[in-house]
Write an enzyme that holds these catalytic residues in place. Structure first.
Site, short mmCIF file in Angstrom:
data_model
loop_
_atom_site.label_atom_id
_atom_site.label_comp_id
_atom_site.label_asym_id
_atom_site.label_seq_id
_atom_site.Cartn_x
_atom_site.Cartn_y
_atom_site.Cartn_z
NE ARG A 299 3.56 -4.02 -6.22
CZ ARG A 299 3.08 -3.93 -7.45
NH1 ARG A 299 3.21 -4.94 -8.29
NH2 ARG A 299 2.45 -2.84 -7.85
CG ASN B 192 0.03 -6.64 -15.44
OD1 ASN B 192 -0.60 -7.53 -16.01
ND2 ASN B 192 -0.44 -6.00 -14.39
CG ASP B 193 6.07 -4.57 -14.86
OD1 ASP B 193 6.06 -3.70 -15.74
OD2 ASP B 193 5.77 -4.34 -13.68
CG HIS C 147 -2.28 4.21 -13.43
ND1 HIS C 147 -0.99 4.63 -13.64
CD2 HIS C 147 -3.07 5.23 -13.81
CE1 HIS C 147 -1.02 5.86 -14.09
NE2 HIS C 147 -2.25 6.24 -14.20
NE ARG D 129 2.22 -2.18 -16.92
CZ ARG D 129 2.23 -2.63 -15.67
NH1 ARG D 129 3.32 -3.25 -15.21
NH2 ARG D 129 1.22 -2.50 -14.88
NE ARG E 19 -0.91 -3.19 -9.42
CZ ARG E 19 -1.79 -4.00 -10.00
NH1 ARG E 19 -3.03 -4.06 -9.57
NH2 ARG E 19 -1.42 -4.74 -11.03
CD GLU F 73 7.20 -6.86 -11.23
OE1 GLU F 73 6.13 -6.62 -11.79
OE2 GLU F 73 7.56 -6.29 -10.19
CB CYS G 114 -0.65 -10.87 -8.71
SG CYS G 114 1.02 -10.22 -8.83
C1 PEP Z 1 2.60 -7.00 -12.83
O1 PEP Z 1 3.58 -6.42 -13.26
O2 PEP Z 1 2.06 -7.98 -13.39
C2 PEP Z 1 1.95 -6.57 -11.59
C3 PEP Z 1 1.00 -7.28 -11.03
O3 PEP Z 1 2.32 -5.39 -11.04
P1 PEP Z 1 2.00 -3.93 -11.63
O4 PEP Z 1 0.89 -4.08 -12.63
O5 PEP Z 1 1.60 -3.12 -10.46
O6 PEP Z 1 3.30 -3.52 -12.24
MG MG Z 2 4.73 -5.05 -12.11
#
Ligand code: PEP
Ligand code: MG
Length: 587
Positions: free
Chosen positions: A332, A459-460, A189, A470, A296, A436, A507
């Site tokens: 979300r 990302n996930d 984050h 990650r 988020r 994800e 995203c």
């Molecule tokens: C992701 O997982 O790509 C995502 C956009 O959500 P977060 O980064 O909040 O897990």
């Molecule tokens: Mg995610």
């Protein structure tokens, strides 16, 4: 020169501001005899305020979540009232002339050493509780980082072990030009927030806090993942020049904010913003976003003193809708867990695999009242968006099975029914899921039958596909969106969505990475959501290539077998397409 991971592009030069264990400056001051009484009183006031907070939290959580969730704050209150805890602090203030904040730091260090020696996991967990109490106490004293609280010259570069979301939010008020952290990776984050603010950042720099002192001159190179501490005059000149170029380029690109995003052959793309709060929404509008592609909402919970109730959430969503371009906002539901935790949702208990454990929608299912409250607030905000001729979309995170989609749909129906019974105005809104989890990506055809839209959370998805955390710099060479396996999976998911004529957005952070963006366009993706600061770069990049060029590039990339081959090839292509944007790319 120290090496880490480039997590937010650009170059910054400034004065180091080190944040150690807790959110206070390392406090080396010794009290004068005449100051001791006042310092004791300062500590007692902070202690009273903390006790008051903890009791208010227990009452509110018991009413809004559950008795078990509230129990953790009773534990925190007992730590705060513990005689040994208080006597140590008082003793150090009186005998060693430490300030109250220095005494708290000393206490935390002492407890950390004791707890680290124990083999008992339960006891180890209690350290987190002590830490929580100490942080809460210290925020009630005046030395937290806030505007004017530092006498340091010039723009600041924050250097920390890791940054908590609430700390990063506090940084928004200060002239922070760069961020360096020991922990975390490109999708943690701290990195996400740095990117959303357009602040260059480097993460995963081992032991950086041992090599930097507050006040040092420091350079952050967010293109190459390099940090320079007290550079020599020649290096300094070179980096100051680069910093100027970076700022000029950003200013120049921001001028295209009112133009639509189109490829060189006229294909219209939609670039939206990922936001964490109202301030980001304003930044998104300033950068020319076509709405919010991902809100988020966990940040509302993470930065709230306790739990936001339905009306507070509704007010917040309405503020975001009002500030968002076209009043289009994808909200979300709570995605807590993994690296984002709140103690009242059971996160004082350590899981051995938090990212694969009790997080996100899984946690919401176990707190149906909490989820229903959020759904009601979102559906009510949906009516407000409609009134403004905009739209709210409802997005569920970490969906793994079709059963879960059916369950969330039932929850939405229940929330509608409750609102109807209460005579409250609401709107029915499109329902989408994040793709994800690999299971959802593989069964995408089945998922698509149940939803109105999907949003790919790369990302996930990348961390789960590659089985590489990650946030762990040790495995960042694996957690790569340009890995051939990832590109194959994304190509397939986007193909299925297009075939089913269901809107699809990506995203995750790769949407805003120039090299990845070209490939995504090649896959047929038209909707993107990214950190606001990256929008102008990506819009400019889109105008430099055709969809056919992107398809040809993707076709070649699908023949490559290693991540390095893809990276090198894409860096080369990017250089040919838009050489001036190289400073805004990350390696
Ligand atoms: C992701 O997982 O790509 C995502 C956009 O959500 P977060 O980064 O909040 O897990
Ligand atoms: Mg995610």
């Amino acid at each position: 020169m120290r090496k880490g991971l480039a997590v937010s592009p650009g170059v910054a030069v400034g004065t180091a501001f080190c944040i150690h264990e807790i959110f206070v400056q390392p406090d080396k001051k010794r009290l004068a005899d005449s100051e001791v009484t006042a310092e004791l009183a300062r500590y007692e006031t902070a202690r009273d305020k903390t006790a008051h907070d903890l009791r208010a939290l227990q009452i509110k959580l018991e009413a809004q979540v559950s008795r078990e969730s509230a129990a953790i704050f009773a534990v925190h209150e007992s730590i705060l009232r513990d005689g040994a805890f208080t006597n140590k602090i008082r003793g150090w203030i009186v005998d060693e002339r430490l300030t109250a904040t220095a005494a708290l730091q000393k206490l935390l260090t002492e407890y950390t050493l004791i707890f680290e020696r124990t083999a008992d996991d339960y006891l180890k967990e209690r350290l987190n509780d002590v830490r929580d109490v100490v942080v809460r106490l210290s925020t009630h004293m005046s030395d937290v980082l806030k505007p004017g609280s530092t006498a340091l010259p010039g723009p600041l570069i924050v250097v920390a072990g890791e940054l908590l979301p609430s700390q990063v939010v506090a940084l928004g008020e200060i002239d922070v030009r760069g961020i360096v952290t020991q922990a975390g990776g490109p999708t943690s984050h701290a990195a996400i927030i740095a990117r959303s603010r357009g602040i260059p950042a480097v993460s995963g720099v081992p032991d950086i806090l041992q090599h930097v002192t507050t006040g040092d001159r420091i350079v952050v190179d967010g293109r190459n993942g390099v940090v320079l501490v007290n550079p020599d005059p020649e290096q300094l000149r070179a980096y100051l020049k680069l910093e100027r170029e970076f700022v000029d380029l950003k200013d120049h690109l921001a001028e295209n904010r009112d133009n639509p995003a189109v490829t060189a052959d006229g294909h219209r793309l939609h670039l939206r913003a990922n936001i964490n709060g109202v301030a980001d929404t304003k930044a998104a509008a300033a950068m020319g976003a076509e709405g919010v592609g991902l809100y988020r909402t966990e940040y509302l919970f993470l930065t709230h003193p306790d739990v936001p109730d339905e009306d507070e959430q509704y007010t917040n969503y309405c503020e975001i809708i009002a500030a968002s371009p076209q009043h289009l906002v994808t909200i979300r539901t709570l995605d807590i867990g993994g690296d984002k935790t709140v103690p009242y949702l059971g996160h004082n208990i350590r899981e051995s695999n938090p990212f694969m454990g009790w997080r996100s929608i899984r946690l919401s299912f176990e707190h149906p009242e909490l989820l229903l409250t959020q759904l009601r607030a979102i559906l009510r905000a949906g009516a407000e968006a409609k009134r403004l001729e905009g739209r709210v979309q409802l997005l569920f995170p970490m969906i793994t099975t079709v059963d879960e989609i059916r369950l969330v749909r039932r929850m939405v129906s229940k929330a509608c029914k409750q609102l109807r019974n209460d005579g409250k105005t609401f709107a029915r809104v499109p329902i989408g899921v994040m793709v994800e989890v690999p299971a959802a990506a593989i069964a995408i055809d089945a998922m698509l039958e149940e939803v109105d839209f999907v949003s790919i959370g790369s990302n996930d998805l990348v961390q789960y596909l590659m089985a590489a955390d990650r946030d762990n710099p040790k495995v960042s060479h694996l957690c790569q969106p340009l890995a051939p396996a990832v590109i194959r999976v994304l190509t397939r998911v986007i193909h299925h969505c297009r075939k089913a004529r269901k809107p699809v957005t990506l995203c995750g952070e790769m949407a805003g990475q120039p090299r990845a963006f070209v490939l995504l366009v090649g896959m047929g993706l038209l909707n993107f959501s990214m950190s606001p600061a990256l929008l102008p770069t990506i819009k400019d990049l889109a105008s430099h290539f055709t969809v056919q060029q992107a398809r040809d590039i993707l076709r070649h990339v699908l023949t490559l077998k290693t991540t390095d081959e893809v990276k090198t090839y894409m860096a080369d292509q990017l250089h040919k397409i838009a050489p001036s944007l190289a400073i805004l790319d990350t390696v």
